[in-house]
Design a protein around this motif. Structure first.
Motif, PDB file in Angstrom:
ATOM      1  N   ARG A 101       5.164  12.733 -20.044  1.00 16.76           N
ATOM      2  CA  ARG A 101       4.226  13.697 -20.635  1.00 16.76           C
ATOM      3  C   ARG A 101       4.040  13.414 -22.125  1.00 16.76           C
ATOM      4  N   ASP A 102       5.157  13.184 -22.811  1.00 13.66           N
ATOM      5  CA  ASP A 102       5.098  12.906 -24.255  1.00 13.66           C
ATOM      6  C   ASP A 102       4.264  11.651 -24.542  1.00 13.66           C
ATOM      7  N   ALA A 103       4.301  10.705 -23.606  1.00  9.71           N
ATOM      8  CA  ALA A 103       3.556   9.465 -23.814  1.00  9.71           C
ATOM      9  C   ALA A 103       2.124   9.577 -23.282  1.00  9.71           C
ATOM     10  N   GLY A 104       1.800  10.732 -22.704  1.00 12.54           N
ATOM     11  CA  GLY A 104       0.458  10.930 -22.140  1.00 12.54           C
ATOM     12  C   GLY A 104       0.229  10.146 -20.860  1.00 12.54           C
ATOM     13  N   ASN A 105       1.308   9.864 -20.138  1.00 18.23           N
ATOM     14  CA  ASN A 105       1.209   9.090 -18.896  1.00 18.23           C
ATOM     15  C   ASN A 105       1.642   9.922 -17.698  1.00 18.23           C
ATOM     16  N   GLU A 106       1.328   9.422 -16.517  1.00 19.63           N
ATOM     17  CA  GLU A 106       1.911  10.041 -15.321  1.00 19.63           C
ATOM     18  C   GLU A 106       2.217   8.986 -14.270  1.00 19.63           C
ATOM     19  N   LEU A 107       3.025   9.383 -13.283  1.00 18.00           N
ATOM     20  CA  LEU A 107       3.367   8.454 -12.214  1.00 18.00           C
ATOM     21  C   LEU A 107       2.161   8.286 -11.299  1.00 18.00           C
ATOM     22  N   ASP A 108       1.936   7.063 -10.824  1.00 14.47           N
ATOM     23  CA  ASP A 108       0.879   6.844  -9.839  1.00 14.47           C
ATOM     24  C   ASP A 108       1.365   7.215  -8.449  1.00 14.47           C
ATOM     25  N   ALA A 109       2.627   6.917  -8.176  1.00  8.13           N
ATOM     26  CA  ALA A 109       3.163   7.252  -6.855  1.00  8.13           C
ATOM     27  C   ALA A 109       4.684   7.185  -6.863  1.00  8.13           C
ATOM     28  N   VAL A 110       5.256   7.938  -5.940  1.00  3.18           N
ATOM     29  CA  VAL A 110       6.684   7.865  -5.657  1.00  3.18           C
ATOM     30  C   VAL A 110       6.781   7.391  -4.210  1.00  3.18           C
ATOM     31  N   VAL A 111       7.394   6.228  -4.035  1.00  6.91           N
ATOM     32  CA  VAL A 111       7.448   5.613  -2.709  1.00  6.91           C
ATOM     33  C   VAL A 111       8.826   5.863  -2.109  1.00  6.91           C
ATOM     34  N   SER A 112       8.842   6.547  -0.976  1.00  8.89           N
ATOM     35  CA  SER A 112      10.101   6.812  -0.285  1.00  8.89           C
ATOM     36  C   SER A 112      10.281   5.790   0.829  1.00  8.89           C
ATOM     37  N   LEU A 113      11.367   5.011   0.731  1.00  9.74           N
ATOM     38  CA  LEU A 113      11.659   4.001   1.753  1.00  9.74           C
ATOM     39  C   LEU A 113      12.541   4.632   2.824  1.00  9.74           C
ATOM     40  N   GLU A 114      12.051   4.653   4.041  1.00  8.00           N
ATOM     41  CA  GLU A 114      12.733   5.370   5.121  1.00  8.00           C
ATOM     42  C   GLU A 114      13.456   4.405   6.063  1.00  8.00           C
ATOM     43  N   VAL A 115      14.761   4.625   6.187  1.00  9.09           N
ATOM     44  CA  VAL A 115      15.608   3.776   7.043  1.00  9.09           C
ATOM     45  C   VAL A 115      16.675   4.641   7.684  1.00  9.09           C
ATOM     46  N   GLY A 116      16.968   4.414   8.948  1.00  6.71           N
ATOM     47  CA  GLY A 116      18.036   5.156   9.633  1.00  6.71           C
ATOM     48  C   GLY A 116      19.410   4.784   9.096  1.00  6.71           C
ATOM     49  N   GLU A 117      20.360   5.726   9.220  1.00  6.19           N
ATOM     50  CA  GLU A 117      21.665   5.554   8.584  1.00  6.19           C
ATOM     51  C   GLU A 117      22.479   4.363   9.115  1.00  6.19           C
ATOM     52  N   ASP A 118      22.386   4.084  10.416  1.00  3.67           N
ATOM     53  CA  ASP A 118      23.173   2.970  10.966  1.00  3.67           C
ATOM     54  C   ASP A 118      22.705   1.623  10.383  1.00  3.67           C
ATOM     55  N   VAL A 119      21.405   1.482  10.211  1.00  5.81           N
ATOM     56  CA  VAL A 119      20.867   0.244   9.599  1.00  5.81           C
ATOM     57  C   VAL A 119      21.355   0.126   8.157  1.00  5.81           C
ATOM     58  N   LEU A 120      21.401   1.257   7.461  1.00  6.83           N
ATOM     59  CA  LEU A 120      21.834   1.246   6.059  1.00  6.83           C
ATOM     60  C   LEU A 120      23.239   0.703   5.910  1.00  6.83           C
TER      61      LEU A 120
END
Ligand code: AMP
Length: 182
Positions: A101-120
């Motif tokens: 905000r102080d820099a006058g900017n904002e995020l374009d997107a927040v990307v959530s990477l979805e993976v099941g727990e066993d794979v993790l």
């Protein structure tokens, strides 16, 4: 492009962040890498962070936010960034909001990477980092659920979710597709 990647430990944030940084021509900023560099150089900050990292706990917000504030003040960040591993708590997200905000900017997107727990767990055990023992892995997953997962609501407006199971290149394409032309 200003992006945040979120997802549990092992979701592939680091791998995807490196690839996206190249595709989108913006710096990749990983809080974990910054901490590890400080640890390697035996800085005061690195030494302060070490015991938290070894235990799979979060480094206190003041330390983490201070480190990111400095990094985000560097010149290369003007064209954007891919944040990987930060923010991880509500206080860190608030601090990032304020910085932007102080820099006058904002995020374009927040990307959530979805993976099941066993794979993790499989992925992390295969990675073999010193903080990738089974106990520490479990603790990091728990910390993610308790502290970081609630951020998905904080970012509801900017959130895009991506299935992060599959070939690395395929997942990068999915992310780029979901971001669309910007
Ligand atoms: P990572 O490379 O993202 O898995 O981070 C490795 C370790 O660094 C974590 O387990 C934490 O101890 C610490 N760390 C990284 N990012 C943060 C953050 N945003 N807040 C607090 N601790 C962090």
């Amino acid at each position: 492009m200003r992006l945040v990647l979120v997802g549990p430990p092992g979701a592939g944030k680091g791998t995807q962040a490196v690839r996206l940084a190249e595709r989108l021509d913006v710096p990749h900023i990983s809080s974990g890498d910054l901490f590890r560099a400080n640890l390697r150089d035996k800085t005061e900050l690195g030494l302060a962070a070490q015991r938290y990292m070894d235990a799979g706990e979060l480094v206190p917000d003041e330390v983490t936010v201070g480190m990111l504030r400095e990094r985000l003040a560097e010149d290369d960040v003007e064209k954007g960034f891919i944040l990987d591993g930060f923010p991880r708590t509500a206080a860190q997200a608030d601090a990032l909001d304020e910085l932007l905000r102080d820099a006058g900017n904002e995020l374009d997107a927040v990307v959530s990477l979805e993976v099941g727990e066993d794979v993790l767990v499989q992925r992390l055990l295969a990675r073999g980092r010193t903080d990738d023992t089974e106990d520490v892995i479990r603790r990091r997953q728990e910390v993610y659920r308790e502290e970081t997962a609630p951020l998905l609501e904080h970012y509801a407006e900017q959130l895009v979710t991506v299935n992060a199971v599959g070939e690395v290149a395929e997942i990068t394409d999915r992310i780029v597709d979901v971001l669309g032309p910007r």
